[in-house]
Design a protein around this motif. Structure first.
Motif, short mmCIF file in Angstrom:
data_model
loop_
_atom_site.label_atom_id
_atom_site.label_comp_id
_atom_site.label_asym_id
_atom_site.label_seq_id
_atom_site.Cartn_x
_atom_site.Cartn_y
_atom_site.Cartn_z
N GLY A 119 0.83 -1.20 0.00
CA GLY A 119 0.00 0.00 0.00
C GLY A 119 0.86 1.24 0.00
O GLY A 119 2.02 1.20 0.39
N SER A 120 0.27 2.35 -0.41
CA SER A 120 1.04 3.58 -0.48
C SER A 120 1.49 4.05 0.90
O SER A 120 2.42 4.81 1.05
CB SER A 120 0.24 4.68 -1.18
N LYS A 121 0.81 3.54 1.94
CA LYS A 121 1.18 3.98 3.28
C LYS A 121 2.53 3.42 3.71
O LYS A 121 3.25 4.04 4.47
CB LYS A 121 0.09 3.62 4.29
N ASP A 122 2.87 2.24 3.20
CA ASP A 122 4.17 1.67 3.54
C ASP A 122 5.29 2.54 3.00
O ASP A 122 6.31 2.75 3.65
CB ASP A 122 4.29 0.25 2.99
N ALA B 71 4.90 5.71 2.38
CA ALA B 71 4.84 6.95 3.17
C ALA B 71 5.64 6.80 4.46
O ALA B 71 6.43 7.66 4.84
CB ALA B 71 3.39 7.30 3.50
N LYS B 72 5.45 5.67 5.11
CA LYS B 72 6.11 5.45 6.40
C LYS B 72 7.62 5.37 6.23
O LYS B 72 8.38 6.00 6.98
CB LYS B 72 5.58 4.17 7.03
#
Ligand SMILES: Nc1ncnc2c1ncn2[C@@H]1O[C@H](COP(=O)(O)OP(=O)(O)OP(=O)(O)O)[C@@H](O)[C@H]1O
Ligand SMILES: [Mg+2]
Lengths: 101, 265
Positions: free
Chosen positions: A17-20, A22-23
């Motif tokens: 996911g794009s959040k990974d 981002a993190k």
């Protein structure tokens, strides 16, 4: 096969996911924000580190990689220094130091 | 001085500071506490309109500070929650019109009379920030689960530390459970992991925040608002209550917010 299919349906683990992203990006940028070290100082650190390592082992300076990492608001300097080979022995390295000093 | 002076800050603009001040302040007052809300966003007055008090302003923070009126005269009492007061920002001046020492004196004076003095900090890290934090003894940091907001929040943690405000508490605002579920939004764990400060609440992205702001009535006054419920819980935690974190319902499924920091233990 079956397992892969199941995990794709259930876990969505295959897709990052794009959040990974981002993190990951955030962690890196924050570590550098937190040390607030200038690029010049970072370069000097890299060179000093390289010469310190080179006293003991043969390194590939171009392949060196240093960065900061932080967790729990504490910082760590992570350096990876490719080693090409070791100096012949502690004996020779002592001799070398003796010569230069 | 016996009241708590708390600054609500974020670094990045537009993440929900004013919304949080209005709602948390209103919720604390509804619990019977005497609360003064201070709009420290000089030149960009907003807290008044969010609270629906914009038509009742006669004097403002700068009038009071310059001695052109008494502090008491500049405080507007909320008609719905009788223990809630607003000290509006000056609209005509800019952020450089006041000095940190003056702000410290003012918040000290308010803390003598109120249980909570809550400051709505302007965005940014310049003079306005300094003015808003100088008199505070604790801080709430608001962020959204986005890279730029989290990065700025991290910066604020460091700047608050430099001002002697340690252990700020975190509010994650505008969380979207559907996006978290898809892996397309930083989740609560991620944000806490990155910032490494204590969480005091999570507020969902919720239309009722906008509709209640349209009416000038904080969402905490609406019993059906999910964001309002989240803000009420934050107020309870500020009061030292051990309240479980909300489980949020996203379209089509249940999504349980994990419990953190011993909440509900
Ligand atoms: N949980 C939420 N759900 C939906 N909308 C929200 C939420 N929180 C804030 N908003 C909306 O986001 C916008 C910005 O909020 P707000 O004015 O509170 O931010 P701010 O941090 O005070 O901004 P500024 O830095 O300009 O002072 C407003 O339109 C508000 O209604
Ligand atoms: Mg604001």
């Amino acid at each position: 096969m079956v397992f892969e299919f199941m995990s794709r349906i259930l876990g969505r683990k295959n897709r990052l996911g794009s959040k990974d992203l981002a993190k990951e990006r955030l962690k890196l940028v924050l570590a550098h924000d937190r040390v607030s070290i200038s690029p010049q100082m970072l370069e000097r650190l890299r060179r000093d580190l390289a010469s310190a390592c080179a006293k003991y082992v043969d390194i590939d300076e171009a392949g060196m990689n240093i960065r900061f990492d932080s967790s729990d608001r504490s910082l760590a300097l992570i350096a990876s220094v490719p080693v090409i080979g070791s100096k012949q022995s502690t004996h020779t390295s002592k001799k070398r130091r003796g010569k230069s000093g | 001085m016996n009241g708590k002076v708390m600054v609500v800050t974020s670094g990045k603009g537009g993440v929900g500071k004013t919304t949080a001040v209005a709602n948390i302040g209103c919720a604390l007052a509804a619990r019977g506490k005497k609360v003064a809300l201070v709009d420290a966003d000089i030149g960009l007055r907003n807290l008044d309109i969010v609270l629906g008090l914009e038509n009742r302003i006669v004097f403002d923070l700068i009038h009071a500070m310059e001695g052109r009126c008494r502090l008491r005269q500049a405080l507007i009492r909320d008609k719905r929650v009788q223990t809630l007061f607003l000290l509006p920002a000056a609209q005509s001046k800019d952020k450089d019109a006041i000095m940190p020492e003056q702000m410290k004196e003012l918040t000290g004076e308010l803390a003598d009379e109120f249980d909570y003095v809550i400051l709505d900090c302007p965005a940014g890290i310049e003079r306005g920030f300094k003015n808003a934090v100088v008199g505070a003894d604790s801080a709430l940091i608001i962020t959204t689960p986005e890279v730029s907001a989290v990065r700025d929040a991290d910066r604020i943690v460091g700047l608050l530390e430099a001002e002697g405000i340690l252990e700020p508490k975190l509010v994650i605002n505008r969380l979207r459970p559907d996006m978290v579920k898809r892996g397309d939004m930083l989740d609560i764990d991620d944000v806490i992991d990155i910032l490494a400060i204590d969480l005091v609440g999570v507020v969902p992205d919720d239309e009722t925040v906008i509709t209640s702001t349209n009416r000038g009535e904080p969402a905490v006054l609406d019993g059906a608002s999910r964001a309002g419920e989240a803000f009420r819980r934050i107020a309870a935690r500020i009061e030292g209550e051990d309240v479980p974190f909300l489980s949020m319902e996203a379209p089509g499924f249940w999504w349980r917010v994990k419990r953190f920091l011993g909440a509900g233990r």
